[in-house]
Design a protein around this motif. Structure first.
Motif, PDB file in Angstrom:
ATOM      1  N   THR A  30      -7.575  -5.010   1.897  1.00  0.00           N
ATOM      2  CA  THR A  30      -6.389  -5.965   1.790  1.00  0.00           C
ATOM      3  C   THR A  30      -6.219  -7.186   2.553  1.00  0.00           C
ATOM      4  O   THR A  30      -6.249  -8.254   1.758  1.00  0.00           O
ATOM      5  CB  THR A  30      -5.367  -5.009   2.030  1.00  0.00           C
ATOM      6  OG1 THR A  30      -5.513  -3.903   1.209  1.00  0.00           O
ATOM      7  CG2 THR A  30      -3.913  -5.562   1.178  1.00  0.00           C
ATOM      8  N   VAL A  77       0.716  -1.271  -0.274  1.00  0.00           N
ATOM      9  CA  VAL A  77       0.169   0.119  -0.052  1.00  0.00           C
ATOM     10  C   VAL A  77       1.053   1.301  -0.083  1.00  0.00           C
ATOM     11  O   VAL A  77       2.045   1.556   0.809  1.00  0.00           O
ATOM     12  CB  VAL A  77      -0.886   0.041   1.063  1.00  0.00           C
ATOM     13  CG1 VAL A  77      -1.665   1.393   1.369  1.00  0.00           C
ATOM     14  CG2 VAL A  77      -1.922  -1.141   1.090  1.00  0.00           C
ATOM     15  N   THR A 123      -8.852   0.369   3.917  1.00  0.00           N
ATOM     16  CA  THR A 123      -8.110  -0.223   2.989  1.00  0.00           C
ATOM     17  C   THR A 123      -7.254  -1.308   3.480  1.00  0.00           C
ATOM     18  O   THR A 123      -7.097  -2.376   2.814  1.00  0.00           O
ATOM     19  CB  THR A 123      -6.765   0.985   2.519  1.00  0.00           C
ATOM     20  OG1 THR A 123      -7.475   2.083   1.973  1.00  0.00           O
ATOM     21  CG2 THR A 123      -5.905   0.161   1.461  1.00  0.00           C
ATOM     22  N   VAL A 126      -3.371   5.022  -1.664  1.00  0.00           N
ATOM     23  CA  VAL A 126      -4.665   5.828  -1.050  1.00  0.00           C
ATOM     24  C   VAL A 126      -4.478   7.255  -1.311  1.00  0.00           C
ATOM     25  O   VAL A 126      -3.572   7.623  -1.299  1.00  0.00           O
ATOM     26  CB  VAL A 126      -4.502   5.331   0.410  1.00  0.00           C
ATOM     27  CG1 VAL A 126      -5.184   6.424   1.168  1.00  0.00           C
ATOM     28  CG2 VAL A 126      -4.365   4.100   1.012  1.00  0.00           C
ATOM     29  N   THR A 179      -1.755  -0.806  -4.109  1.00  0.00           N
ATOM     30  CA  THR A 179      -2.931   0.059  -3.977  1.00  0.00           C
ATOM     31  C   THR A 179      -2.340   1.548  -3.316  1.00  0.00           C
ATOM     32  O   THR A 179      -1.657   1.625  -2.496  1.00  0.00           O
ATOM     33  CB  THR A 179      -3.826  -0.616  -2.778  1.00  0.00           C
ATOM     34  OG1 THR A 179      -4.092  -1.988  -3.026  1.00  0.00           O
ATOM     35  CG2 THR A 179      -5.011   0.256  -2.208  1.00  0.00           C
TER      36      THR A 179
END
Length: 281
Positions: free
Chosen positions: A77, A8, A73, A28, A26
């Motif tokens: 995940t 992330v 998140t 954010v 990912t």
């Protein structure tokens, strides 16, 4: 996603969407406030809209993601199959993003290692890719974090800006330095140093400053295998020209990325930004 360790990062890494998808990364988003509109960095506000707002002196501010956003998140995940998460973010000197991630990590359903990379833009992006490469090779959570830290320690980022005024407005550089640059009508070269943007050199003209930026990038690249990113804001011709020169001058260039920075970074640098990130493999 079925990998045991997930990656992330945040929207200031400026990784191409296809690259993030390929490596299961990912991002954010941070928030950009243009006037009275709060928009997601990277998806809801374009670089062009930002440049126009800055040129018209409209108020532009930025804010971190909330801890709740990070928590959601991390939960998603974990539900997708991850048993651990490396969450790596832009320098805590620029934003409270790292602190928000740390708060969220405390209650995450799987172990989360939050890393303050002290980087930004593709200097952060290359760290995320290093973590992904470690995981793809079967690395553990600790090994992925070690890859991030190693890549961050070797990566350098230098920037040319037309004026220090935007950095002064955002509190990213001292008023005295900004006033000095304006009074002398010099073109500043900046570097990322210890997680902060510092004034490196003052050059008399834009062309000389950009030539110096090129020389610094070539020097940092040396003869080893390196990745390079060229960033810009509202200066695509400058960026393309610099990228082509670096392509011809760096002997062991692995990957070369050219991209326009998003609103979070652009708000503090202003139109005309040109940057070179050099990241040894």
């Amino acid at each position: 996603m079925s990998r045991h360790v997930a990656i992330v990062t945040d929207s200031t890494a400026y990784l191409p969407p296809q690259t993030m998808e390929r490596h299961h990364i990912t991002a954010v988003p941070l928030t950009v406030v243009l006037g009275d509109q709060a928009l997601e960095d990277g998806t809801e506000v374009s670089a062009r809209a930002l440049a126009l707002a800055l040129q018209k002196r409209r108020p532009v501010t930025t804010s971190r993601p909330s801890p709740e956003t990070f928590a959601a998140t991390y939960r998603a995940t974990a539900q997708a199959g991850a048993t651990g998460i490396v969450s790596l973010h832009l320098s805590s000197e620029f934003s409270g993003t790292y602190d928000a991630a740390v708060l969220a990590a405390r209650d995450a359903p799987v172990p989360v290692r939050v890393v303050d990379t002290r980087m930004v833009a593709m200097a952060l992006g290359f760290c995320a890719l290093a973590a992904a490469d470690a995981v793809d090779a079967g690395g553990t959570l600790d090994e992925a974090v070690a890859s991030v830290e190693k890549r961050a320690a070797a990566t350098t980022a230098h920037f040319y800006v037309d004026t220090l005024e935007y950095l002064r407005r955002g509190g990213r550089i001292g008023a005295a330095q900004a006033l000095l640059g304006s009074a002398l009508a010099v073109k500043p070269l900046l570097q990322l140093d210890g997680g902060r943007i510092e004034l490196l050199e003052k050059v008399r003209t834009a062309s000389k400053a950009i030539a110096r930026l090129e020389e610094i990038a070539v020097e940092r690249a040396g003869a080893g295998h390196v990745d390079i990113a060229v960033h810009h804001l509202a200066a695509p011709e400058r960026a393309s020209a610099l990228a082509e020169r670096l392509r011809s001058r760096v002997p062991n260039l692995a990957e070369l990325h050219v991209s326009e920075v998003g609103a979070v970074i652009g708000a503090h640098t202003g139109p005309g930004l040109l940057g070179a990130v050099v990241s040894p493999r």
